[in-house]
Design a protein around this motif. Structure first.
Motif, mmCIF file in Angstrom:
data_model
loop_
_atom_site.group_PDB
_atom_site.id
_atom_site.type_symbol
_atom_site.label_atom_id
_atom_site.label_comp_id
_atom_site.label_asym_id
_atom_site.label_seq_id
_atom_site.Cartn_x
_atom_site.Cartn_y
_atom_site.Cartn_z
ATOM 1 N N ARG A 1 0.832 -1.220 0.000
ATOM 2 C CA ARG A 1 0.000 0.000 0.000
ATOM 3 C C ARG A 1 0.857 1.256 0.000
ATOM 4 N NH1 ARG A 1 -5.358 -0.491 0.698
ATOM 5 N NH2 ARG A 1 -5.715 1.648 1.362
ATOM 6 N N ILE B 1 -6.780 3.202 -2.970
ATOM 7 C CA ILE B 1 -5.991 1.975 -3.123
ATOM 8 C C ILE B 1 -6.845 0.811 -2.651
ATOM 9 C CG2 ILE B 1 -3.902 0.754 -2.384
ATOM 10 C CD1 ILE B 1 -2.634 3.557 -1.930
ATOM 11 N N ALA C 1 -1.838 -4.531 -3.790
ATOM 12 C CA ALA C 1 -2.434 -3.214 -3.579
ATOM 13 C C ALA C 1 -2.503 -2.600 -4.974
ATOM 14 C CB ALA C 1 -1.574 -2.361 -2.658
#
Length: 165
Positions: free
Chosen positions: A22, A39, A53
Motif C-alpha cells: 500500500r 488503493i 495493492a
C-alpha cells in the motif's frame, strides 16, 4: 506533442523502500501526481500468492506514449523493480491503460492495455476516477466494462445440464 491525459494502473505486492505494498502504491501515486483513486486490495493473477495493492491515476503529460512508458519504467527501477518472472512479486508495476490521444500498437506498447477489460483490479479503481472514459475499441465506458465484469451471474439451472431434462 500537446498535453494529453493518460490512465495509469498501479500495483504492488512486495515491500520496498517506502514500506508495504500500500505504501509503495501511495508513493508512486504521489510521484505521478494527477487524480488518484483509492488503493484497493486484490487477489494475485498467475503464480504469485501475495495480495496486491492496486490503484489508478489520471495524469496530464506532454509526453508521447512511448516517452511516458520509458518514464514509468524508470520509476519502477527506482522503486527497486527488477526483471523477473511474469506475474511474480513486484515492488511496483505501472501500466498505461488508456490515452486520450487514441491507440498505440507497437512491440513495446499497446494502448489500450490488452488485458484491462478482464481485470477488476484495474477497472474498479479506474471507475472511481474516470467512469465515463470510453474504451476506443469497444465503445463502452469504464463503468460499463466494470459492471459487465463483476455482475453476478445466476447459477445454471438443473435443466441446463448435458444429461437431459
Amino acid at each position: 506533442m500537446r498535453r494529453s491525459t493518460y490512465l495509469i494502473a498501479l500495483g504492488s505486492n512486495r515491500a520496498g523502500r517506502h514500506g508495504g505494498p500500500r505504501q509503495e502504491v501511495a508513493a508512486a501515486l504521489r510521484l505521478l501526481g494527477g487524480i488518484a483513486s483509492p488503493i484497493i486490495a486484490s487477489a494475485p493473477v498467475g503464480p504469485s500468492t501475495r495480495t496486491f495493492a492496486n490503484a489508478a491515476a489520471l495524469i496530464e503529460s506532454d509526453e508521447a506514449p512511448a516517452a511516458l512508458l520509458r518514464r514509468l519504467k524508470a520509476i519502477e527501477r527506482a522503486f527497486g523493480r527488477g526483471r523477473g518472472r511474469r506475474w511474480g512479486a513486484r515492488v511496483i508495476d505501472l501500466d498505461i491503460v488508456l490515452w486520450l490521444g487514441g491507440r498505440v500498437d507497437t512491440r513495446a506498447l499497446c494502448v489500450p492495455h490488452r488485458a484491462f477489460r478482464e481485470r477488476a483490479f484495474v477497472l474498479e479503481p479506474a471507475s472511481r476516477i474516470a467512469p465515463g472514459w470510453r474504451d476506443p475499441v469497444t465503445g463502452l465506458t469504464i463503468r460499463q466494462l466494470h459492471a459487465r465484469l463483476t455482475r453476478r451471474r445466476p447459477a445454471p439451472s438443473s435443466r441446463e445440464h448435458c444429461w437431459g431434462p
